[in-house]
Design an enzyme around this catalytic site. Structure first.
Site, PDB file in Angstrom:
ATOM      1  CG  ASP A   1      13.510 -20.086 -35.753  1.00 49.61           C
ATOM      2  OD1 ASP A   1      13.914 -19.257 -34.925  1.00 49.61           O
ATOM      3  OD2 ASP A   1      13.093 -21.216 -35.435  1.00 49.61           O
TER       4      ASP A   1
ATOM      5  N   GLY B   1      14.051 -29.547 -39.015  1.00 51.40           N
ATOM      6  CA  GLY B   1      14.716 -30.640 -38.320  1.00 51.40           C
ATOM      7  C   GLY B   1      13.842 -31.855 -38.093  1.00 51.40           C
TER       8      GLY B   1
ATOM      9  CG  ASP C   1       7.094 -23.682 -36.663  1.00 55.35           C
ATOM     10  OD1 ASP C   1       6.394 -24.708 -36.783  1.00 55.35           O
ATOM     11  OD2 ASP C   1       8.183 -23.555 -37.220  1.00 55.35           O
TER      12      ASP C   1
END
EC number: 2.7.7.-
Length: 488
Positions: free
Chosen positions: A245, A86, A255
């Site tokens: 994810d 995103g 992440d």
């Protein structure tokens, strides 16, 4: 650089090709010469001259083929549906100097079709934290993404307040997450066979020699994930958001947004201020890793030869792999062999740390001051600091434990014990206060503290002249915890 852009050759449903949206008036934040050399970036004059423009999205080299990946995931235990890149783009894939494939992923570079309610940007504080943490984990020997560098700009981004937009070029051995397979299973199940072949051939080619390559691949992912999380536990690292994810198929840390390095030892520590139930607390990380893999594996039952029974066999090594890796590492931190008596001492030691909220990193390193005080004056200082925090009852427990520990040390090779303790117990980790001081200065346009921390964390196991007392001082036991979010 030696480009090997292969992801872009997969089915176009898996990604969206697009250029980055440039940042305004970009300025250098920090450049990672070590990573640049590893990639071969330093061998290209154009890349070196224009690295700020590249990271700001103002210039895309001809060999880059930027794309945003589609993936899905379970977030905080709930199915979240389609997610995806995103605010980032996979800019290129290259072979580094060790012939290992590396992804160059530009984070904070504008809207994509997967941005949902986001703005596609990153702010300076989260960028600095990720930059320093990736560097720290790599230098600690823990598989993790790293970064080539970051830039700051005049682009304004609203979070809790208006902030400066920034971008970071993340470097990782893969950006394929467990969530990629979840997306395929939900939105393009016909691609599962092709995508599984890609994962095996690209990241686990040795599994092709197995009689059942898919099952060998799945087992390997399970084992790598277990070892990665054991490494986190040993160093006192909490990822903060272990959604499906956010876990890589290669067992590399990826992440970490509201991450933290344990300071005062509390296994129930929650470092993400949005984690109201403590799902991703430090002590829960091993179980959550198992949960995520258990959610991921059944999707492969669509493939020939994969059954519920064979998947159970793939998942079965997780606990044993984690426990062996963790227990061996814990014994090395104490300079002891991996055996029952050593583990008894190790868990008694952790109980002592927990009962007295002692600093995790300092306390382990302080044991060198107990085992060999004449050779380790700094560690002797840490030991004195530690023992002054103990009340009378705790002092007795410490004395009893230290006598038993020293008796065990006498039974092993002294030289080997010292070496294991030095190479498994860092002096410096990226404490939240350290990161915040660097962020505060950087928001005023001063990046000297980022550079100092970068150099300090480059050799975390060695005493350094550039260190300050604040680099190893834990917060007061009663001090409120610094709130850390995905934009911190």
């Amino acid at each position: 650089m030696r480009y090997k852009n292969t992801y872009i050759n997969l089915d176009t449903r898996l990604y969206h090709e697009q250029p980055p949206t440039p940042l305004e008036n970009p300025r250098a934040g920090h450049f990672n010469e070590q990573v640049a050399q590893q990639l071969g970036w330093t061998d290209d004059e154009d890349l070196m001259a224009r690295w700020v423009d590249i990271l700001a999205g103002q210039y895309v080299p001809a060999d880059f083929e930027p794309l945003a990946m589609a993936y899905a995931g379970h977030q905080f235990g709930q199915w979240a549906g389609q997610l995806g890149d995103g605010r980032g783009l996979l800019m290129a894939q290259v072979l580094d100097k060790q012939d290992k494939l590396q992804d160059l992923h530009l984070k904070g570079i504008g809207l994509t079709p997967y941005s949902r309610m986001g703005d596609g940007r990153a702010v300076l504080r989260s960028t600095i934290r990720e930059y320093l943490c990736g560097h720290a984990l790599n230098q600690l020997g823990i598989p993790s993404s790293n970064a080539l560098g970051f830039v700051v700009s005049d682009t304004k981004v609203r979070r809790e307040r208006m902030e400066a937009g920034a971008a970071l070029m993340r470097v990782a051995d893969s950006h394929i997450r467990l969530g990629h397979v979840e997306w395929i299973a939900s939105f393009a199940p016909d691609l599962l066979g092709e995508f599984t072949d890609y994962m095996i051939d690209t990241y686990y080619p040795e599994c092709r020699d197995s009689e059942a390559p898919v099952l060998a691949f799945l087992t390997a992912v399970v084992e790598r994930t277990a070892k990665m999380i054991a490494d986190w536990q040993l160093i006192g690292f909490a990822h903060g958001v272990m959604n499906t994810d956010n876990l890589s198929i290669t067992g590399s840390t990826l992440d970490f947004g509201p991450f933290g390095f344990m300071e005062r030892f509390n296994p129930a520590w929650i470092n993400n201020h949005s984690d109201h139930t403590g799902r991703y607390a430090y002590q829960n990380q091993p179980a959550i890793g198992h949960w995520n893999l258990n959610i991921w594996l059944p999707h492969f039952m669509r493939l020939e030869g994969v059954t519920r029974e064979t998947l159970s066999e793939c998942l079965a090594p997780y606990e044993a792999t984690f426990m062996q890796h963790y227990q061996q590492g814990l014994c090395r931190k104490l300079g002891l062999p991996h055996e029952r008596d050593s583990l008894t001492l190790a868990f008694e030691w952790l109980t002592l740390l927990e009962d007295n909220l002692l600093d995790y990193t300092n306390s382990f390193r302080a044991l060198l001051g107990l085992v060999a005080p004449d050779e380790h004056p700094y560690e002797q200082h840490l030991l004195a600091m530690m023992t002054t925090e103990l009340n009378q009852e705790a002092q007795k427990a410490w004395q009893d434990w230290s006598i038993a520990y020293l008796a065990q040390i006498e039974l092993v090779s002294f030289e080997q014990a010292i070496n294991d303790m030095k190479t498994n117990n860092p002096i410096y980790v990226l404490r939240n206060g350290m990161a915040q001081r660097a962020i505060t200065a950087a928001e005023q346009g001063q990046f000297e503290e980022v550079d100092r921390l970068f150099e300090l964390l480059k050799t975390p196991y060695d005493i350094q002249d550039i260190a300050t007392d604040l680099d190893s001082t834990p917060p007061n036991p009663n001090a409120p915890q610094m709130p850390i979010s995905c934009s911190s």
